[in-house]
Motif scaffolding. Structure first.
Motif, short mmCIF file in Angstrom:
data_model
loop_
_atom_site.label_atom_id
_atom_site.label_comp_id
_atom_site.label_asym_id
_atom_site.label_seq_id
_atom_site.Cartn_x
_atom_site.Cartn_y
_atom_site.Cartn_z
N ALA A 72 61.24 -29.30 -37.14
CA ALA A 72 61.80 -29.18 -35.80
C ALA A 72 60.89 -29.99 -34.87
CB ALA A 72 61.86 -27.73 -35.36
N PRO A 73 61.45 -30.90 -34.16
CA PRO A 73 62.86 -31.18 -33.93
C PRO A 73 63.47 -32.21 -34.88
CG PRO A 73 61.57 -32.41 -32.36
CD PRO A 73 60.59 -31.62 -33.21
N GLY A 74 62.66 -32.91 -35.69
CA GLY A 74 63.15 -34.03 -36.50
C GLY A 74 64.32 -33.71 -37.41
N GLN A 75 64.12 -32.82 -38.38
CA GLN A 75 65.19 -32.51 -39.32
C GLN A 75 66.34 -31.78 -38.65
OE1 GLN A 75 63.60 -30.71 -42.92
NE2 GLN A 75 61.82 -32.06 -42.84
N PHE A 76 66.02 -30.98 -37.64
CA PHE A 76 67.08 -30.30 -36.89
C PHE A 76 68.03 -31.33 -36.28
CE2 PHE A 76 68.59 -28.92 -32.70
CZ PHE A 76 69.41 -27.86 -33.09
N LEU A 77 67.49 -32.42 -35.75
CA LEU A 77 68.32 -33.45 -35.13
C LEU A 77 69.00 -34.35 -36.17
CD1 LEU A 77 65.94 -34.45 -32.19
CD2 LEU A 77 68.09 -33.16 -32.02
N LEU A 78 68.33 -34.58 -37.29
CA LEU A 78 68.86 -35.48 -38.32
C LEU A 78 70.20 -34.99 -38.86
CD1 LEU A 78 68.25 -38.05 -39.96
CD2 LEU A 78 67.16 -36.58 -41.66
N LYS A 79 70.39 -33.68 -38.95
CA LYS A 79 71.66 -33.14 -39.46
C LYS A 79 72.84 -33.56 -38.58
CE LYS A 79 71.95 -29.09 -36.66
NZ LYS A 79 71.78 -29.86 -35.46
N ASP A 80 72.56 -33.93 -37.34
CA ASP A 80 73.64 -34.32 -36.43
C ASP A 80 74.29 -35.65 -36.83
OD1 ASP A 80 73.17 -31.98 -35.16
OD2 ASP A 80 72.34 -32.86 -33.33
N ILE A 81 73.63 -36.43 -37.68
CA ILE A 81 74.26 -37.65 -38.18
C ILE A 81 75.47 -37.26 -39.03
CG2 ILE A 81 73.97 -39.66 -39.69
CD1 ILE A 81 71.02 -39.74 -38.75
N GLY A 82 75.31 -36.27 -39.89
CA GLY A 82 76.43 -35.79 -40.71
C GLY A 82 77.50 -35.12 -39.86
N LEU A 83 77.07 -34.37 -38.85
CA LEU A 83 78.04 -33.72 -37.96
C LEU A 83 78.80 -34.76 -37.12
CD1 LEU A 83 75.98 -30.57 -36.98
CD2 LEU A 83 78.05 -30.65 -38.40
N PHE A 84 78.13 -35.85 -36.76
CA PHE A 84 78.83 -36.95 -36.08
C PHE A 84 79.92 -37.50 -36.99
CE2 PHE A 84 79.38 -41.52 -36.07
CZ PHE A 84 80.02 -41.69 -34.86
#
Length: 177
Positions: free
Chosen positions: A148-160
């Motif tokens: 956090a915050p790196g991996q938490f934000l990285l998942k948003d690539i898949g959600l995008f």
């Protein structure tokens, strides 16, 4: 001493077994495709309901501060809203996006709008990877990122990607009606 080298031919399937396999695969796909489509819509709606609902808590509002205050795209919101006010605004936005995606059952035009808004929101959150301090593990450097915050934000690539797929799938249905 001589060695005999033998080559084994790959097994060849008889044409009728290929046809049977394809027929079986088509029957599986007839069920799997709509289930996977519905699962994607439902999972995004659940994520938005959960994350959106959390935005009404002080805990979540305070957790957003380092992301928002360091973002060139969003930091100006804190001039308009308090920390809790912005989080509440974002909560309503996220709940609305989740509802639009879930409304695919009523009309794909709703989920097209929800997918587009969702994709835009995730582009914004992925941009936090560049603007938020503490994303990269300092002693390791890029590409090592923190939980956090790196991996938490990285998942948003898949959600995008899932959001953009919802937009395209829904729009395709609207256009082809």
């Amino acid at each position: 001493m001589s060695h005999i080298i033998t080559q084994h031919a790959a097994p060849v399937l008889a044409p009728d077994s290929i046809v049977r396999w394809r027929d079986h695969a088509e029957r599986v796909l007839a069920y799997a495709e709509p289930v996977s489509r519905a699962s994607l819509y439902v999972s995004l709606a659940i994520i938005y309901a959960w994350f959106g609902g959390m935005k009404f808590t002080e805990y979540e509002a305070n957790g957003l501060v380092p992301l928002v205050e360091n973002s060139p795209l969003l930091s100006w919101f804190y001039a308009l809203f308090s920390v809790r006010g912005f989080s509440t605004f974002l909560g309503f936005l996220e709940l609305s996006i989740g509802l639009l995606i879930a409304l695919r059952l009523a009309s794909p035009i709703f989920s097209a709008a929800g997918g587009l808004l969702s994709a835009g929101l995730f582009v914004t959150t992925v941009s936090f990877m560049v603007s938020t301090p503490g994303v990269v593990v300092p002693e390791l450097g890029p590409p090592a990122i923190t939980v956090a915050p790196g991996q938490f934000l990285l998942k948003d690539i898949g959600l995008f990607a899932a959001s953009f797929w919802v937009f395209v799938d829904s729009l395709k249905t609207v256009v082809r009606r």
